[in-house]
Each structure stands twice: as C-alpha cells, then as structure tokens.
Write a protein that holds these residues in place. Structure first.
Motif, PDB file in Angstrom:
ATOM      1  N   VAL A   7       9.662   3.035  -9.918  1.00  0.00           N
ATOM      2  CA  VAL A   7       9.017   2.560  -8.693  1.00  0.00           C
ATOM      3  C   VAL A   7       7.911   3.599  -8.302  1.00  0.00           C
ATOM      4  CG1 VAL A   7       9.393   2.125  -6.444  1.00  0.00           C
ATOM      5  CG2 VAL A   7      11.224   1.535  -8.020  1.00  0.00           C
ATOM      6  N   ARG A   8       7.114   3.177  -7.844  1.00  0.00           N
ATOM      7  CA  ARG A   8       6.019   4.129  -7.339  1.00  0.00           C
ATOM      8  C   ARG A   8       5.371   3.658  -6.045  1.00  0.00           C
ATOM      9  NH1 ARG A   8       0.441   3.968 -10.792  1.00  0.00           N
ATOM     10  NH2 ARG A   8      -0.655   3.929  -8.610  1.00  0.00           N
ATOM     11  N   PHE A   9       4.832   4.490  -5.435  1.00  0.00           N
ATOM     12  CA  PHE A   9       4.411   4.411  -3.888  1.00  0.00           C
ATOM     13  C   PHE A   9       3.132   4.870  -3.801  1.00  0.00           C
ATOM     14  CE2 PHE A   9       9.029   4.590  -3.657  1.00  0.00           C
ATOM     15  CZ  PHE A   9       9.317   3.315  -2.781  1.00  0.00           C
ATOM     16  N   TRP A  10       2.186   4.439  -3.145  1.00  0.00           N
ATOM     17  CA  TRP A  10       1.114   4.629  -2.639  1.00  0.00           C
ATOM     18  C   TRP A  10       0.824   5.178  -1.315  1.00  0.00           C
ATOM     19  CZ3 TRP A  10       0.523  -0.132  -5.836  1.00  0.00           C
ATOM     20  CH2 TRP A  10       0.134   0.025  -6.844  1.00  0.00           C
ATOM     21  N   TRP A  26       3.627  -0.472  -2.959  1.00  0.00           N
ATOM     22  CA  TRP A  26       4.210   0.017  -4.118  1.00  0.00           C
ATOM     23  C   TRP A  26       4.491  -0.957  -5.147  1.00  0.00           C
ATOM     24  CZ3 TRP A  26       6.398  -2.446   0.114  1.00  0.00           C
ATOM     25  CH2 TRP A  26       7.363  -3.366  -0.025  1.00  0.00           C
ATOM     26  N   THR A  27       4.793  -0.227  -6.342  1.00  0.00           N
ATOM     27  CA  THR A  27       5.059  -1.318  -7.556  1.00  0.00           C
ATOM     28  C   THR A  27       6.571  -0.951  -8.293  1.00  0.00           C
ATOM     29  OG1 THR A  27       4.415   0.583  -8.934  1.00  0.00           O
ATOM     30  CG2 THR A  27       2.748  -1.005  -8.429  1.00  0.00           C
ATOM     31  N   GLU A  32       3.210  -5.470  -8.421  1.00  0.00           N
ATOM     32  CA  GLU A  32       2.582  -4.859  -7.189  1.00  0.00           C
ATOM     33  C   GLU A  32       3.186  -5.523  -5.960  1.00  0.00           C
ATOM     34  OE1 GLU A  32      -1.312  -3.857  -4.559  1.00  0.00           O
ATOM     35  OE2 GLU A  32      -1.458  -3.695  -6.891  1.00  0.00           O
ATOM     36  N   SER A  34       3.720  -5.519  -1.366  1.00  0.00           N
ATOM     37  CA  SER A  34       3.281  -4.660  -0.154  1.00  0.00           C
ATOM     38  C   SER A  34       3.677  -5.345   1.203  1.00  0.00           C
ATOM     39  CB  SER A  34       1.550  -4.986   0.097  1.00  0.00           C
ATOM     40  OG  SER A  34       1.283  -6.261  -0.084  1.00  0.00           O
ATOM     41  N   ARG A  47       7.970   2.837   4.531  1.00  0.00           N
ATOM     42  CA  ARG A  47       7.785   3.317   3.491  1.00  0.00           C
ATOM     43  C   ARG A  47       8.754   4.448   3.243  1.00  0.00           C
ATOM     44  NH1 ARG A  47       4.741   8.074   1.592  1.00  0.00           N
ATOM     45  NH2 ARG A  47       3.853   7.631  -0.437  1.00  0.00           N
ATOM     46  N   MET A  51      11.526   4.628   0.128  1.00  0.00           N
ATOM     47  CA  MET A  51      11.222   5.850  -0.888  1.00  0.00           C
ATOM     48  C   MET A  51      12.809   6.497  -1.041  1.00  0.00           C
ATOM     49  SD  MET A  51       7.842   7.517   0.177  1.00  0.00           S
ATOM     50  CE  MET A  51       7.991   8.613  -1.398  1.00  0.00           C
TER      51      MET A  51
END
Length: 75
Positions: A7-10, A26-27, A32, A34, A47, A51
């Motif tokens: 998992v990756r967050f922007w 995030w992915t 992807e 949102s 968010r 996380m």
C-alpha cells in the motif's frame, strides 16, 4: 477477493473549482484508489485512518482499496 500488503499513499491533492476539492489517493497492489472531500481536514483524517492499518501490517483488499478489518466491520 485479492489482498495485498503493498500500500502506498500520496499527499493530499487539491483540485480547485470542484465541489469536493481535496482528494486522498493511494494504491493497493497496482490499483489506484481515491476519495474526495470538501475540506482538507476531512481528507487528512481519512488518509490518517487508512495509513494506520498499513503501518501495522494489515492486509488491504485490492478491489475496494480498504483495509480488511474495515471492510469486515462495514458488512
């Protein structure tokens, strides 16, 4: 239902001129995801809630992009 621990967050993205201008992105795996919010505070809160399980090593559902425990609680 596929699960992933990847998992990756922007950062929160602001999109001026929209009704819900703040977007959390995030992915999960390679997908992807949102969600959009009307205020930056709401976006930051969401968010943060996403996380926390990612940091704790909880798996996420690839289809919905949500943590498995959150998904089970909503059923």
């Amino acid at each position: 239902m596929g699960i992933s621990y990847r998992v990756r967050f922007w950062e929160i993205r602001e999109r001026p001129g929209r009704r819900t201008p703040f977007q959390v992105r995030w992915t999960v795996g390679s997908r992807e995801k949102s969600e959009s919010f009307s205020t930056k505070g709401l976006a930051e809160s969401r968010r943060s809630k996403l996380m926390t399980p990612a940091r704790e090593g909880e798996p996420f559902d690839e289809q919905t992009g949500l943590p498995i425990l959150e998904l089970r609680a909503s059923k």
